[in-house]
Design a protein around this motif. Sequence first.
Motif, PDB file in Angstrom:
ATOM      1  N   PRO A  15      -0.142  22.682  14.903  1.00 17.85           N
ATOM      2  CA  PRO A  15       0.881  22.465  15.477  1.00 17.85           C
ATOM      3  C   PRO A  15       2.205  22.667  14.620  1.00 17.85           C
ATOM      4  O   PRO A  15       2.016  22.928  13.404  1.00 17.85           O
ATOM      5  N   GLY A  16       3.567  22.991  14.966  1.00 19.12           N
ATOM      6  CA  GLY A  16       4.653  23.347  14.210  1.00 19.12           C
ATOM      7  C   GLY A  16       5.970  23.579  15.031  1.00 19.12           C
ATOM      8  O   GLY A  16       5.954  23.931  16.149  1.00 19.12           O
ATOM      9  N   SER A  17       6.958  23.613  14.300  1.00 28.34           N
ATOM     10  CA  SER A  17       8.358  24.201  14.684  1.00 28.34           C
ATOM     11  C   SER A  17       8.108  25.754  14.826  1.00 28.34           C
ATOM     12  O   SER A  17       8.915  26.440  15.759  1.00 28.34           O
ATOM     13  N   PHE A  18       7.768  26.234  13.896  1.00 35.78           N
ATOM     14  CA  PHE A  18       7.742  27.800  13.658  1.00 35.78           C
ATOM     15  C   PHE A  18       9.166  28.356  13.680  1.00 35.78           C
ATOM     16  O   PHE A  18       9.349  29.190  14.786  1.00 35.78           O
ATOM     17  N   ILE A  43       3.600  25.359  19.565  1.00 33.94           N
ATOM     18  CA  ILE A  43       4.955  25.139  19.321  1.00 33.94           C
ATOM     19  C   ILE A  43       5.554  24.180  19.720  1.00 33.94           C
ATOM     20  O   ILE A  43       5.556  23.664  21.113  1.00 33.94           O
ATOM     21  N   VAL A  44       6.185  23.267  18.861  1.00 32.00           N
ATOM     22  CA  VAL A  44       6.809  21.911  19.521  1.00 32.00           C
ATOM     23  C   VAL A  44       8.020  22.463  20.227  1.00 32.00           C
ATOM     24  O   VAL A  44       8.896  23.404  19.334  1.00 32.00           O
ATOM     25  N   VAL A  45       8.325  22.180  21.401  1.00 32.39           N
ATOM     26  CA  VAL A  45       9.591  22.578  22.151  1.00 32.39           C
ATOM     27  C   VAL A  45      10.809  22.010  21.577  1.00 32.39           C
ATOM     28  O   VAL A  45      11.695  22.749  21.108  1.00 32.39           O
ATOM     29  N   GLN A  48      11.985  17.329  16.172  1.00 32.02           N
ATOM     30  CA  GLN A  48      12.360  16.031  16.209  1.00 32.02           C
ATOM     31  C   GLN A  48      13.789  16.232  14.970  1.00 32.02           C
ATOM     32  O   GLN A  48      14.735  15.387  15.115  1.00 32.02           O
ATOM     33  N   LYS A  49      13.724  16.925  14.047  1.00 26.40           N
ATOM     34  CA  LYS A  49      14.490  17.149  13.047  1.00 26.40           C
ATOM     35  C   LYS A  49      15.672  17.630  13.264  1.00 26.40           C
ATOM     36  O   LYS A  49      16.850  17.013  13.175  1.00 26.40           O
ATOM     37  N   ARG A  50      15.882  18.842  14.050  1.00 23.23           N
ATOM     38  CA  ARG A  50      17.284  19.353  14.304  1.00 23.23           C
ATOM     39  C   ARG A  50      16.963  20.663  15.462  1.00 23.23           C
ATOM     40  O   ARG A  50      15.650  20.794  15.538  1.00 23.23           O
ATOM     41  N   HIS A  77       2.778  25.972  23.720  1.00 16.80           N
ATOM     42  CA  HIS A  77       3.946  25.140  23.299  1.00 16.80           C
ATOM     43  C   HIS A  77       3.562  23.965  23.917  1.00 16.80           C
ATOM     44  O   HIS A  77       2.981  23.516  24.741  1.00 16.80           O
ATOM     45  N   PHE A  78       4.293  22.715  23.477  1.00 17.54           N
ATOM     46  CA  PHE A  78       4.050  21.412  24.156  1.00 17.54           C
ATOM     47  C   PHE A  78       5.480  20.599  23.891  1.00 17.54           C
ATOM     48  O   PHE A  78       6.243  20.848  22.994  1.00 17.54           O
ATOM     49  N   ARG A  79       5.297  19.661  24.838  1.00 17.28           N
ATOM     50  CA  ARG A  79       6.569  18.696  24.660  1.00 17.28           C
ATOM     51  C   ARG A  79       5.987  17.151  24.257  1.00 17.28           C
ATOM     52  O   ARG A  79       5.130  16.922  24.613  1.00 17.28           O
ATOM     53  N   GLY A  80       6.810  16.493  23.617  1.00 18.24           N
ATOM     54  CA  GLY A  80       6.452  15.244  23.540  1.00 18.24           C
ATOM     55  C   GLY A  80       5.446  15.023  22.430  1.00 18.24           C
ATOM     56  O   GLY A  80       5.474  15.561  21.398  1.00 18.24           O
ATOM     57  N   LEU A  81       4.566  13.904  22.515  1.00 20.58           N
ATOM     58  CA  LEU A  81       3.719  13.689  21.350  1.00 20.58           C
ATOM     59  C   LEU A  81       2.302  14.749  21.290  1.00 20.58           C
ATOM     60  O   LEU A  81       1.907  15.096  22.211  1.00 20.58           O
ATOM     61  N   LEU A  82       2.400  14.883  19.986  1.00 17.98           N
ATOM     62  CA  LEU A  82       1.080  15.893  19.733  1.00 17.98           C
ATOM     63  C   LEU A  82      -0.022  15.329  19.991  1.00 17.98           C
ATOM     64  O   LEU A  82      -1.163  15.798  20.624  1.00 17.98           O
ATOM     65  N   ALA A  83      -0.319  14.086  19.840  1.00 22.04           N
ATOM     66  CA  ALA A  83      -1.387  13.393  20.135  1.00 22.04           C
ATOM     67  C   ALA A  83      -1.989  13.344  21.801  1.00 22.04           C
ATOM     68  O   ALA A  83      -3.057  13.521  22.033  1.00 22.04           O
TER      69      ALA A  83
HETATM   70  O1  PNS Z   1       6.489  22.584  11.619  1.00 24.03           O
HETATM   71  P1  PNS Z   1       6.930  21.259  11.546  1.00 24.03           P
HETATM   72  O2  PNS Z   1       8.302  20.870  11.723  1.00 24.03           O
HETATM   73  O3  PNS Z   1       6.518  20.594  10.107  1.00 24.03           O
HETATM   74  O4  PNS Z   1       5.952  20.645  12.601  1.00 24.03           O
HETATM   75  C1  PNS Z   1       6.079  19.038  12.867  1.00 24.03           C
HETATM   76  C2  PNS Z   1       5.151  18.782  14.272  1.00 24.03           C
HETATM   77  C3  PNS Z   1       5.413  19.681  15.145  1.00 24.03           C
HETATM   78  C4  PNS Z   1       3.785  19.083  13.797  1.00 24.03           C
HETATM   79  C5  PNS Z   1       5.514  17.350  14.307  1.00 24.03           C
HETATM   80  O5  PNS Z   1       7.083  17.130  14.369  1.00 24.03           O
HETATM   81  C6  PNS Z   1       4.994  17.001  15.749  1.00 24.03           C
HETATM   82  O6  PNS Z   1       3.846  16.715  15.715  1.00 24.03           O
HETATM   83  N1  PNS Z   1       5.883  16.689  16.621  1.00 24.03           N
HETATM   84  C7  PNS Z   1       5.560  16.375  18.003  1.00 24.03           C
HETATM   85  C8  PNS Z   1       6.124  14.830  18.267  1.00 24.03           C
HETATM   86  C9  PNS Z   1       5.003  13.636  17.589  1.00 24.03           C
HETATM   87  O7  PNS Z   1       3.781  13.880  17.944  1.00 24.03           O
HETATM   88  N2  PNS Z   1       5.490  12.862  16.665  1.00 24.03           N
HETATM   89  C10 PNS Z   1       4.714  12.031  16.050  1.00 24.03           C
HETATM   90  C11 PNS Z   1       3.807  12.750  14.826  1.00 24.03           C
HETATM   91  S1  PNS Z   1       2.697  11.711  14.017  1.00 24.03           S
END
Ligand code: PNS
Length: 171
Positions: A15-18, A43-45, A48-50, A77-83
Motif C-alpha cells: 500500500p502507499g500514496s504513490f 493506492i490509498v485514495v 491522511q497526510k495531505r 486503490h482503496f478507501r478507508g482502513l488498510l486493515a
Molecule cells: O506512501 P505512504 O503515504 O507512506 O502510505 C501510507 C499508507 C497508505 C500505507 C497509510 O497511510 C495507510 O495505510 N492508510 C490507510 C488508512 C489506515 O489504515 N490508517 C491506519 C494505518 S495503521
Amino acid sequence: MTNGKLMRVTRAVYPGSFDPPTNGHLDVIERAARCFGELVVAIVVNPQKRAPMFSLEEREQMLQASVASLENVRVEHFRGLLADYVRALEADVIVKGLRVVSDFESEMSAALMNRALSDVDTLFLMSDQRYSFVSSSLVKEVFFLGGDVAALVPEPVLRVMAEKRTHLQRR
Ligand code: PNS
C-alpha cells in the motif's frame, strides 16, 4: 491441485500514496513480485497526510505503466482502513519498504496496528541503497523547482510529471 484442493498463491498487498511513484517504490515492487505469487499495489485514495498532487487516475496510470512488464502485479486503490481492505481482499501479507532506520519507528506501530485490526502481518523489504534518499515529497519539490529527477522515477512517471508541470505553468 494438492489432495483435491486448489493451492492458492500467497497474495501480498503493497500500500502507499504513490504521489508520485518513485524508483524506490518500483524497486520494492520488483523485489516483492519475486517473493510472492500475487502482488497487489494498492493506492490509498485520500492519504491522511495531505491532499495528493496527482489525482487517483494519474497515480493509477503512472503505476500501471511502470509495472506493465510484471505479470503477477496488479494495481488497485482503496478507501478507508488498510486493515479492512486487506481483509476484504483475503491478502496474506502486507509489504512495506524500509529505506533508512528512521522509517522503522512509524512503520512498526503501523504494522502492529494493522495486525491488531486484521490479523495480517507486515513484512518489510529493504529498498536498494541507491534510493535511500528518494521520497515522493522530495522528488516533487526538486522537480517543480526545475531539478533533474530522471534517475529517481520510472520513465512513465517522468512523462506525467512533465505534463503536470506544463499544465500548472499555463494556469
Ligand atoms: O506512501 P505512504 O503515504 O507512506 O502510505 C501510507 C499508507 C497508505 C500505507 C497509510 O497511510 C495507510 O495505510 N492508510 C490507510 C488508512 C489506515 O489504515 N490508517 C491506519 C494505518 S495503521
